[in-house]
Design a protein around this motif. Structure first.
Motif, short mmCIF file in Angstrom:
data_model
loop_
_atom_site.label_atom_id
_atom_site.label_comp_id
_atom_site.label_asym_id
_atom_site.label_seq_id
_atom_site.Cartn_x
_atom_site.Cartn_y
_atom_site.Cartn_z
N PRO A 88 0.79 -1.23 0.00
CA PRO A 88 0.00 0.00 0.00
C PRO A 88 0.83 1.29 0.00
N PHE A 89 2.02 1.25 0.58
CA PHE A 89 2.87 2.45 0.58
C PHE A 89 4.33 2.04 0.61
N PHE A 90 5.21 2.98 0.25
CA PHE A 90 6.65 2.71 0.23
C PHE A 90 7.46 3.82 0.88
N ILE A 108 3.14 7.60 1.41
CA ILE A 108 3.13 7.73 -0.05
C ILE A 108 3.11 6.35 -0.69
N GLY A 109 2.20 6.18 -1.66
CA GLY A 109 2.08 4.89 -2.34
C GLY A 109 1.79 5.06 -3.81
N THR A 156 10.86 16.81 9.09
CA THR A 156 11.46 16.38 10.36
C THR A 156 11.87 14.91 10.34
N ALA A 157 11.30 14.14 9.40
CA ALA A 157 11.68 12.73 9.28
C ALA A 157 11.25 12.20 7.92
N LYS A 158 12.02 11.23 7.41
CA LYS A 158 11.67 10.52 6.17
C LYS A 158 11.90 9.04 6.40
N TRP A 159 10.95 8.23 5.90
CA TRP A 159 11.05 6.79 6.09
C TRP A 159 10.95 6.07 4.75
N GLN A 160 11.65 4.93 4.69
CA GLN A 160 11.60 4.04 3.53
C GLN A 160 10.99 2.71 3.98
N TYR A 161 10.12 2.16 3.13
CA TYR A 161 9.49 0.88 3.45
C TYR A 161 9.56 -0.05 2.25
N LYS A 162 9.68 -1.32 2.54
CA LYS A 162 9.46 -2.33 1.51
C LYS A 162 8.42 -3.30 2.04
N ILE A 198 9.51 2.71 -11.23
CA ILE A 198 10.60 3.22 -10.38
C ILE A 198 10.10 4.16 -9.29
N ILE A 199 8.81 4.07 -8.93
CA ILE A 199 8.28 5.07 -8.01
C ILE A 199 8.97 5.03 -6.65
N ARG A 200 9.52 3.87 -6.24
CA ARG A 200 10.18 3.78 -4.94
C ARG A 200 11.57 4.43 -4.97
N THR A 201 12.15 4.58 -6.18
CA THR A 201 13.55 5.01 -6.26
C THR A 201 13.76 6.21 -7.18
#
Length: 726
Positions: A88-90, A108-109, A156-162, A198-201
C-alpha cells in the motif's frame, strides 16, 4: 483515528481499511447490477407504451449508461485497491508547516487511498504535490507547489518501506532522499522480466522531468541505463494525473522501436493506475500511409541488415537523409507549381470556367492548399457555381466526372513518379518503373516519398493526439522529424542516446532538433547510468569511447571475455554459464549441464541465499535469473544460433518450447527464459545475463556500436565472446 507514527501498526490498520473498502465496493457493484437488471426489465415490459417522441426511452437509456459507467469506475477502483493490498505504501514524510508545532505525516504509495470518497487520504498518490517532498528533499527546510499555492516548512523525518504481499520486509528512517542501499537492492534484484516501475527510487533529477508541465517539447538525452524510458512513462502517468479534464490515455501516442519493446513496457502505466496508451512504430505508420503508392516498404531492420552485409553504409542512402537533399527537394516542390500543371478552360452544361479565372483560383484563392489537393478545391467551386446557376444539385456521378476532369490537368499525381523525377534532377539512380502493386521502397526512399506526399496532399491532422512520445530519437533522421512536425502540433517527450546510434557515424539529434521545433524545445541530459554494474558499464563505455557517463556504484561479476573458433563452441560456453531458474526452464533440473567448476549453474529456489535486507546480495555461488540473452550481429546469425541452442538444450532437459525464444522483427511478446536476437532488436530491453557473440575481425564502426548496445543490455552478468573466422 489510526495511529500513524508506527509504520507497522499503520500498515495493518490501512490494510484492514482497504479490505473494508473492497467489501463496500462489492456491495455497491451488486446494487449497481441490480439497478441495471431492473432497468432492462422495465424497458422490456414497457417499451411498447413509451411516449411517441422517445423521451422516456432516451431517459431510460441515459440512466442505464450512467449506471454501467459507474460500475466500470467501481471495478477500476477495486482493481487498484486489490493491488494496494500487496504494497500500500513505500515512503513517508513528516512535514511541519510554517507556523505549526507538530508535523503532519504523509504516507506515499502507488495511488491515493481514503476510507471513503472525499475523505482525507490515508495514503497519498506518488504524483500528488505533497509527494514531491519525498523525492526532492532531505531532512530540513522544504516546500511544495499545490493548486492553492506554495507551502513551506521543514521535513522532520523521512522513512523508507518495503512491503511484499502485505508484510513489512523492512522499514528505516533515512536522512537522504533515496538511500543508496535501497537503490542497490532494487537495481540488483532479478525477479521482473519487464521494465520496472521506479516510483520507490525516483531520483531528484528524474522527478524534475516527470513533473515538468511547462515545456512543450522536452528532449531527454540519456546514457544507456539512465532510466530515460522509465522516466518518460512515469511522466505520462503524472501528466494524466495532473490534467484529467483535458488529457486521457487515448490522447497519447508512443512511437516505439518494435512490437516487442511495446510489450516490454506495456505494463508500466496500468501498474501506475492508468490505462494503457497507443503504441506503434514509425515504420508501420509510414507503410500504411504509402499503401496506395507502393505495395511494400522496407523497415529499419532491412536497412541495418544491408549495411551489415556491405563494407560500409551506402553513400546514396546517406545522401537521401541529408539537409542538402531536403533543401533541394523544397526547391523541386516550388518548381512543381508550374511544371506539373496543364491548365485548360472547363465547360459544363453551358457554364464555362475560363483559364484566367482557373489560374486565379488555383494560385491566389486556394494557393495555401497543398498542390495535389488544390484542384479539388477549384472543382468544388465550379460545381457550386453550376448548381447555383441551374438551381439544382448535380448527381454524385456527374460531380465525380467533373472532379476527374480537373485532376487530369496534373501531369501526374503519383508520388512515386514525382520522386523519380526529383532523383533524376539530382543525378541519383532512379527507382524501377513499375506499377504500384509491384513496387517496394527501400528504407532510404520511404520517408522522402512520405514527405512528398505530406507536402503535396491535404491531410488530416492528428488532433486526437495531445502528447507524443518518441523513443530512440537518435535513430530518426532530420527528414523524419520534419514529418513528425507536419503530423503533430502537440506536446512531445523525445528521448534517446546518441551513443546507441545504429549507423557508422554517431548522430546527435540535439544538433538539429532546435532548428525544427524552435524555441519550444527544452533539452535535458541524464548522464548517470543505473542499469548495469560498474564492471559492465566500464567495459561497454570503453568499446565506443563514451567518457561522460556517471556510474552508479553497484558492483558485480567482472565481464568475461573469451575467443572461440566457432559459433558452436561459443554457444557451448554460454550454456555452461547459463543460470536460469530451474522451475522456469527445466522439467528435471538435474539434467542441466555443470559449469566449469563442476557445480550446477541452475540453483533451486530452496538453495538460494537471497535476502530482502537492503544491500545484502545473493551469494556469489548461487545466482539465479529470470532472463538471459544471446545477442548477435545479423538475423541470419541469430537464426543459426537459435537452431544450435535448441538442439543443445533439448538434450539437457531444457524447456525449449516455453523458455527459449527467437526474437525477430515480427515478434510481439517479451518472454522469460533465454532469448536469442540481434543487437538492433535488443535495444531498449534488458536481461539478467547477456552473451554477446560477434566476429572478432569485424571492427567496423557499426559493429562496434552493436557490441556497445549488446553489452549495455546486461543487468548483472556479461559474457563478451568473439569468434575467429578462418
Amino acid at each position: 483515528m489510526i495511529d500513524n507514527r508506527d509504520g507497522r501498526i499503520y500498515l495493518d490498520a490501512v490494510l484492514e481499511k482497504i479490505r473494508q473498502r473492497i467489501l463496500s465496493i462489492d456491495e455497491s457493484l451488486l446494487e449497481g447490477q441490480k439497478e441495471i437488471d431492473e432497468m432492462h426489465e422495465y424497458y422490456w415490459q414497457n417499451y411498447t407504451e413509451m411516449d411517441e417522441y422517445g423521451y422516456e426511452n432516451f431517459d431510460n437509456q441515459q440512466a442505464l449508461l450512467h449506471q454501467i459507467n459507474a460500475n466500470q469506475e467501481q471495478l477500476k477502483l477495486k482493481h487498484r485497491f486489490r493491488k494496494m493490498l500487496d504494497s500500500p505504501f513505500f515512503g513517508r514524510v513528516d512535514f511541519c508547516y510554517e507556523g505549526d508545532e507538530e508535523p503532519e505525516i504523509f504516507y506515499i504509495g502507488i495511488g491515493n487511498f481514503a476510507e471513503k470518497t472525499g475523505a482525507l487520504p490515508l495514503i497519498y498518490d506518488w504524483r500528488s504535490p505533497v509527494s514531491g517532498l519525498f523525492y526532492d528533499y532531505d531532512k530540513g527546510p522544504a516546500s511544495y507547489q499545490a493548486p492553492m499555492g506554495e507551502f513551506s516548512g521543514e521535513i522532520t523525518a523521512k522513512w523508507q518501506y518495503k512491503i511484499r504481499r502485505g508484510k513489512l520486509v523492512y522499514a528505516f528512517e533515512s536522512d537522504t532522499k533515496i538511500d543508496d542501499e535501497i537503490l542497490k537492492a532494487e537495481l540488483g534484484s532479478h525477479g521482473e522480466i519487464q521494465l520496472k516501475n521506479i516510483i520507490r527510487t525516483i531520483q531528484k533529477e528524474q522527478n524534475a522531468i516527470i513533473r515538468n508541465t511547462s515545456d512543450k517539447i522536452l528532449v531527454i538525452q540519456g546514457a544507456a541505463g539512465s532510466g530515460k524510458t522509465s522516466v518518460a512513462l512515469h511522466r505520462i502517468a503524472y501528466l494524466l494525473y495532473h490534467d484529467r479534464k483535458h488529457l486521457k490515455s487515448s490522447n497519447i501516442l508512443i512511437l516505439s522501436p518494435n512490437g516487442v519493446f511495446s510489450d516490454y513496457i506495456s505494463h508500466i502505466l496500468p501498474e501506475l493506475g492508468e490505462e494503457n496508451i497507443q503504441e506503434m512504430s514509425f515504420d508501420l505508420f509510414a507503410y500504411r500511409q504509402l499503401k496506395g503508392t507502393a505495395a511494400d516498404c522496407e523497415d529499419r531492420c532491412d536497412q541495418i541488415e544491408r549495411n551489415l552485409l556491405a563494407d560500409k553504409e551506402d553513400p546514396i542512402a546517406l545522401e537521401k537523409q541529408s539537409q542538402r537533399f531536403i533543401t533541394h527537394m523544397e526547391g523541386f516542390l516550388l518548381r512543381l507549381e508550374d511544371e506539373l500543371m496543364n491548365f485548360a478552360p472547363v465547360e459544363y452544361k453551358n457554364v464555362t470556367l475560363t483559364e484566367s479565372r482557373l489560374l486565379d483560383l488555383f494560385y491566389n484563392k486556394f494557393g495555401e492548399i497543398p498542390l495535389l489537393s488544390r484542384m479539388d478545391a477549384v472543382a468544388d467551386t465550379f460545381i457550386d457555381e453550376v448548381e447555383t446557376l441551374k438551381n439544382k444539385d448535380l448527381p454524385e456521378e456527374e460531380k465525380q466526372e467533373l472532379i476527374s476532369r480537373f485532376r487530369q490537368m496534373y501531369d501526374t499525381r503519383d508520388f512515386y513518379v514525382l520522386y523519380n523525377r526529383f532523383l533524376e534532377e539530382e543525378g541519383l539512380p532512379l527507382l524501377p518503373d513499375l506499377p504500384p502493386e509491384e513496387r517496394k521502397l527501400a528504407y532510404e526512399d520511404v520517408y522522402p516519398v512520405l514527405y512528398l506526399k505530406y507536402r503535396l496532399q491535404k491531410r488530416k491532422g492528428r488532433q486526437d493526439i495531445k502528447h507524443l512520445v518518441v523513443d530512440e530519437m537518435q535513430d530518426y533522421s532530420r527528414l523524419q522529424y520534419l514529418i513528425l512536425k507536419e503530423m503533430f502540433s502537440c506536446r512531445m517527450t523525445i528521448l534517446g542516446d546518441r551513443a546507441q546510434t545504429m549507423a557508422d557515424e554517431k548522430q546527435d539529434a540535439l544538433s538539429f532538433l532546435p532548428k525544427i521545433f524552435g524555441k519550444d524545445i527544452r533539452r535535458i541530459v541524464m548522464n548517470k547510468s543505473y542499469r548495469n554494474t560498474v564492471e559492465i558499464s566500464s567495459y561497454a563505455n570503453a568499446l565506443t569511447g563514451v567518457d561522460d557517463v556517471e556510474l552508479f556504484d553497484r558492483h558485480g561479476k567482472p565481464v568475461t571475455e573469451k575467443t572461440f573458433s566457432s559459433l558452436d563452441q561459443a554457444l557451448d560456453a554460454a550454456v555452461r554459464e547459463l543460470r536460469l531458474d530451474p522451475e522456469l526452464v527445466a522439467a528435471s533440473p538435474e539434467g542441466f549441464p555443470e559449469n566449469a567448476s563442476g557445480e550446477s549453474p541452475v540453483v533451486r529456489n530452496a538453495d538460494r541465499h537471497d535476502s530482502d535486507t537492503p544491500g545484502e546480495p545473493v551469494a556469489d555461488n548461487a545466482p539465479i535469473f529470470e532472463t538471459a540473452a544471446v545477442i548477435l550481429r545479423t538475423a541470419a546469425e541469430a537464426e543459426q544460433a537459435y537452431a544450435i541452442l535448441r538442439e543443445k538444450l533439448t538434450a539437457r532437459d531444457f524447456d525449449v518450447k516455453n523458455a527459449l525464444s527467437l526474437l525477430h522483427r515480427d515478434s510481439t511478446t517479451f518472454r522469460k527464459g533465454l532469448t536469442v536476437t540481434t543487437f538492433y532488436l535488443a535495444k531498449g530491453l534488458e536481461f539478467d545475463q547477456v552473451f554477446s557473440i560477434f566476429p572478432e575481425k569485424d571492427q567496423r564502426p557499426l559493429v562496434r556500436q552493436a557490441r556497445y548496445i549488446a553489452a549495455t543490455r546486461a543487468l548483472h552478468e556479461l559474457y563478451a565472446y568473439e569468434i575467429i573466422h578462418s
